[in-house]
Design a protein around this motif. Structure first.
Motif, short mmCIF file in Angstrom:
data_model
loop_
_atom_site.label_atom_id
_atom_site.label_comp_id
_atom_site.label_asym_id
_atom_site.label_seq_id
_atom_site.Cartn_x
_atom_site.Cartn_y
_atom_site.Cartn_z
N MET A 116 0.85 -1.19 0.00
CA MET A 116 0.00 0.00 0.00
C MET A 116 0.89 1.25 0.00
O MET A 116 1.72 1.42 0.89
CB MET A 116 -0.91 0.00 1.23
CG MET A 116 -1.95 1.11 1.26
SD MET A 116 -3.01 1.03 2.73
CE MET A 116 -3.85 -0.52 2.47
N SER A 117 0.74 2.10 -1.02
CA SER A 117 1.59 3.28 -1.13
C SER A 117 1.19 4.34 -0.13
O SER A 117 0.03 4.45 0.25
CB SER A 117 1.51 3.84 -2.55
OG SER A 117 0.19 4.25 -2.84
N SER A 118 2.18 5.15 0.27
CA SER A 118 1.93 6.21 1.24
C SER A 118 1.44 7.46 0.53
O SER A 118 2.06 7.93 -0.43
CB SER A 118 3.20 6.53 2.03
OG SER A 118 3.57 5.44 2.83
N ALA B 24 -1.48 5.94 4.41
CA ALA B 24 -1.67 5.36 3.08
C ALA B 24 -3.02 5.80 2.51
O ALA B 24 -3.88 6.35 3.21
CB ALA B 24 -1.60 3.84 3.16
N ASP C 267 3.39 7.90 8.47
CA ASP C 267 2.83 7.93 7.12
C ASP C 267 1.36 7.52 7.16
O ASP C 267 0.91 6.85 8.09
CB ASP C 267 3.60 7.00 6.18
CG ASP C 267 3.50 5.55 6.58
OD1 ASP C 267 2.63 4.84 6.06
OD2 ASP C 267 4.30 5.12 7.44
#
Length: 266
Positions: free
Chosen positions: A1-3, A28, A26
């Motif tokens: 899962m991208s931030s 996501a 962070d």
């Protein structure tokens, strides 16, 4: 899962005092992250750096791979919507007018709202149960009603990141539950500060705990909310149990066994 959001060793100093120190955190896409901690621990200061009310003294804020300080204000306002503790209306605009202000970053000059945008405002007011107040002046509303109007304004902004500083302030129990349930629905990433640890555990995918401006714990609520952490960070004796339906941790306080947290005023 991208931030979506990255706080990269973020530090913030106010009047020579270090309020936040080297915060790494962070959020996501579509994730709800709760920032918790005692009063004075730096939660609001960290959020102010995210919605650009305060310039960090060290580190950086990244949004969708871009350093926030390098983005034009209009561009960041299209991505980040904030509900602050200081949010208020000094002029007696109608509820409908205040909600429509959420579209300002997307408009040019005195450009009128499109039919889609008017429908978006209508939906946001209905979602926050203030549609029946659309023609009322905001100064005539209760604190809880105004809070719901400001949440509707943030939703109309269509942000990718929603930053909420104590959004349940002034809300009755029904509207607290309704708002936090809404955060669990598919939508923008959320960074939220909450004092109610039970609501935070129920609403958030992850919790980050600040103490004296430093991150002391981060992870799923079940990993973070321990009796030892409550004792050491919040200065309270409590039992942590599992909710019988959802399994999320719930805190049962011992009101006769409060301790002190030196340097973290309650």
């Amino acid at each position: 899962m991208s931030s979506l959001l990255v706080l990269d060793e973020l530090s913030a100093t106010i009047d020579g005092a270090a309020i936040v120190r080297d915060l790494a955190l962070d959020v996501a896409e579509r994730q709800v992250v709760g920032l918790i901690g005692p009063n004075g621990s730096g939660k609001t200061t960290a959020l102010r750096c995210v919605y650009r009310a305060l310039r960090p003294s060290g580190g950086a804020v990244w949004i969708d791979g871009q350093e926030l300080s390098r983005m034009p204000l209009r561009d960041s306002a299209r991505v980040i919507a904030a509900l602050t503790q200081e949010g208020r209306a000094d002029l007696d605009f109608t509820v409908e007018e205040v909600v429509a202000l959420g579209r300002a970053p997307h408009l040019r000059g005195n450009q009128a709202l499109s039919a889609r945008e008017r429908d978006l405002c209508h939906q946001a007011m209905a979602r926050m149960e203030v549609l029946h107040l659309a023609g009322r002046g905001v100064l005539s509303l209760s604190g809880g009603e105004r809070q719901r109007v400001l949440v509707a304004r943030a939703l109309v902004q269509e942000p990718r990141l929603l930053v909420l500083d104590e959004p349940t302030n002034h809300l009755d129990l029904h509207h607290q539950i309704r708002l936090l349930s809404m955060l669990r629905e598919p939508g923008p990433g959320v960074l939220v500060t909450l004092h109610d640890l039970n609501l935070a555990a129920s609403a958030c995918d992850r919790l980050a705990v600040l103490s004296h401006g430093t991150l002391v714990a981060s992870g799923p609520p079940a990993d973070v909310l321990t009796e030892q952490l409550l004792r050491e960070v919040f200065g309270v004796e409590a039992s942590v149990v599992r909710h019988p339906l959802t399994g999320v941790p719930q805190v049962l306080y011992d009101l006769g066994a409060a301790t002190t947290t030196e340097g973290n005023p309650a």
